[in-house]
Write a protein that holds these residues in place. Structure first.
Motif, PDB file in Angstrom:
ATOM      1  N   UNK A  45       0.789  -1.233   0.000  1.00  0.00           N
ATOM      2  CA  UNK A  45       0.000   0.000   0.000  1.00  0.00           C
ATOM      3  C   UNK A  45       0.818   1.278   0.000  1.00  0.00           C
ATOM      4  N   UNK A  46       2.095   1.196   0.400  1.00  0.00           N
ATOM      5  CA  UNK A  46       2.859   2.435   0.531  1.00  0.00           C
ATOM      6  C   UNK A  46       2.200   3.353   1.544  1.00  0.00           C
ATOM      7  N   UNK A  47       1.975   4.596   1.162  1.00  0.00           N
ATOM      8  CA  UNK A  47       1.333   5.555   2.062  1.00  0.00           C
ATOM      9  C   UNK A  47      -0.189   5.552   1.911  1.00  0.00           C
ATOM     10  N   UNK A  48      -0.714   4.620   1.119  1.00  0.00           N
ATOM     11  CA  UNK A  48      -2.168   4.471   1.016  1.00  0.00           C
ATOM     12  C   UNK A  48      -2.838   5.390   0.013  1.00  0.00           C
ATOM     13  N   UNK A  49      -2.104   5.850  -1.003  1.00  0.00           N
ATOM     14  CA  UNK A  49      -2.687   6.795  -1.963  1.00  0.00           C
ATOM     15  C   UNK A  49      -3.874   6.191  -2.716  1.00  0.00           C
ATOM     16  N   UNK A  50      -3.751   4.932  -3.144  1.00  0.00           N
ATOM     17  CA  UNK A  50      -4.852   4.313  -3.885  1.00  0.00           C
ATOM     18  C   UNK A  50      -6.048   4.066  -2.956  1.00  0.00           C
ATOM     19  N   UNK A  71       4.444   2.625   6.322  1.00  0.00           N
ATOM     20  CA  UNK A  71       3.357   2.387   7.262  1.00  0.00           C
ATOM     21  C   UNK A  71       3.291   3.500   8.311  1.00  0.00           C
ATOM     22  N   UNK A  72       4.451   4.024   8.707  1.00  0.00           N
ATOM     23  CA  UNK A  72       4.452   5.123   9.675  1.00  0.00           C
ATOM     24  C   UNK A  72       3.763   6.360   9.105  1.00  0.00           C
ATOM     25  N   UNK A  73       4.084   6.701   7.848  1.00  0.00           N
ATOM     26  CA  UNK A  73       3.428   7.836   7.186  1.00  0.00           C
ATOM     27  C   UNK A  73       1.925   7.576   7.066  1.00  0.00           C
ATOM     28  N   UNK A  74       1.568   6.346   6.716  1.00  0.00           N
ATOM     29  CA  UNK A  74       0.158   5.972   6.594  1.00  0.00           C
ATOM     30  C   UNK A  74      -0.571   6.116   7.933  1.00  0.00           C
ATOM     31  N   UNK A  75       0.049   5.637   8.996  1.00  0.00           N
ATOM     32  CA  UNK A  75      -0.589   5.729  10.323  1.00  0.00           C
ATOM     33  C   UNK A  75      -0.811   7.181  10.729  1.00  0.00           C
ATOM     34  N   UNK A 106      -8.933  -7.470  -3.700  1.00  0.00           N
ATOM     35  CA  UNK A 106      -7.523  -7.176  -3.429  1.00  0.00           C
ATOM     36  C   UNK A 106      -7.011  -6.326  -4.589  1.00  0.00           C
ATOM     37  N   UNK A 107      -6.289  -5.267  -4.275  1.00  0.00           N
ATOM     38  CA  UNK A 107      -5.729  -4.433  -5.336  1.00  0.00           C
ATOM     39  C   UNK A 107      -4.301  -4.012  -5.002  1.00  0.00           C
ATOM     40  N   UNK A 108      -3.533  -3.744  -6.053  1.00  0.00           N
ATOM     41  CA  UNK A 108      -2.162  -3.263  -5.869  1.00  0.00           C
ATOM     42  C   UNK A 108      -1.825  -2.292  -6.994  1.00  0.00           C
ATOM     43  N   UNK A 109      -0.992  -1.334  -6.668  1.00  0.00           N
ATOM     44  CA  UNK A 109      -0.570  -0.306  -7.632  1.00  0.00           C
ATOM     45  C   UNK A 109       0.950  -0.242  -7.653  1.00  0.00           C
ATOM     46  N   UNK A 110       1.546  -0.648  -8.759  1.00  0.00           N
ATOM     47  CA  UNK A 110       3.001  -0.594  -8.962  1.00  0.00           C
ATOM     48  C   UNK A 110       3.755  -1.379  -7.883  1.00  0.00           C
ATOM     49  N   UNK A 111       3.171  -2.500  -7.479  1.00  0.00           N
ATOM     50  CA  UNK A 111       3.798  -3.346  -6.454  1.00  0.00           C
ATOM     51  C   UNK A 111       4.289  -4.662  -7.027  1.00  0.00           C
ATOM     52  N   UNK A 112       3.510  -5.252  -7.932  1.00  0.00           N
ATOM     53  CA  UNK A 112       3.783  -6.622  -8.359  1.00  0.00           C
ATOM     54  C   UNK A 112       5.156  -6.773  -9.012  1.00  0.00           C
TER      55      UNK A 112
END
Length: 206
Positions: A45-50, A71-75, A106-112
């Motif tokens: 998820x990174x910072x959760x933008x999607x 995850x810290x930025x996301x929290x 389930x979704x992912x953006x530029x992760x796979x």
């Protein structure tokens, strides 16, 4: 992973990343038409933008990443914006066999393209999805390797060929129902502007 930890604090400052997330969120919703009771997982998820673009679409969203910095930025974002349906999860789903429940989407953006073992991650996705659940993958169309030219330690995939990825997913219990190339990333490389198309592939668990 330290690369993403270092980038985390400035990740959301790139307007292109925000635009890209909004673009693909709309495309995902248009196709799968989620039920308001659906529960979703963002993988990598990174910072959760999607997920932020999908915050009003799903009842609960679990946001999983193995970068502590992200995850810290996301929290912090969840706290500042009072996102009550977001559940951040610092975890490597490829290494840790956690019981995190089942998901409708389930979704992912530029992760796979960062995941070496596609069969393993496909099996994990399959096990986490409810029957008839959707897997939505947004990533790079197969490229010449220049996308990560400034990251010499990159060991992932140089994008994906549609047919090859479709076959891997089919072998692991997914039927591809939607594929579209609809977004371009532009990068300046050695006085040259290179274009990298992104695809959205949506599969259903079978």
């Amino acid at each position: 992973m330290k690369h993403f930890d270092k980038q985390a604090k400035d990740w959301d400052n790139n307007p292109m990343k925000i635009e890209r997330a909004a673009f693909f969120a709309n495309e995902i919703v248009d196709f799968i038409q989620p039920n308001p009771t659906d529960i979703a997982l963002e993988f990598g998820c990174g910072t959760g933008l999607l997920s932020y673009q999908l915050k009003d679409v799903f009842k609960i969203i679990t946001l999983a990443d193995n970068s502590e910095g992200m995850i810290q930025v996301l929290e912090d974002k969840i706290k500042n914006l009072s996102l009550t349906n977001f559940k951040p999860l610092l975890v490597d789903l490829l290494e840790e066999n956690l019981d995190i429940g089942k998901f409708n989407v389930i979704y992912s953006l530029m992760t796979l393209h960062h995941i070496h073992d596609l069969n393993k991650v496909s099996k994990i996705f399959h096990s986490l999805l409810e029957t008839n659940g959707y897997l939505c993958i947004t990533d790079l169309v197969k490229e010449d390797g220049s996308f990560h030219a400034d990251h010499p330690d990159f060991v992932g995939h140089n994008g994906f060929d549609k047919n090859e990825l479709t076959e891997i997913l089919l072998n692991n219990g997914f039927k591809t129902e939607y594929y579209n190339i609809s977004y371009i990333i532009e990068k300046e490389l050695k006085n040259e502007t290179k274009k990298y198309p992104l695809f959205l592939m949506i599969c259903k668990k079978i």
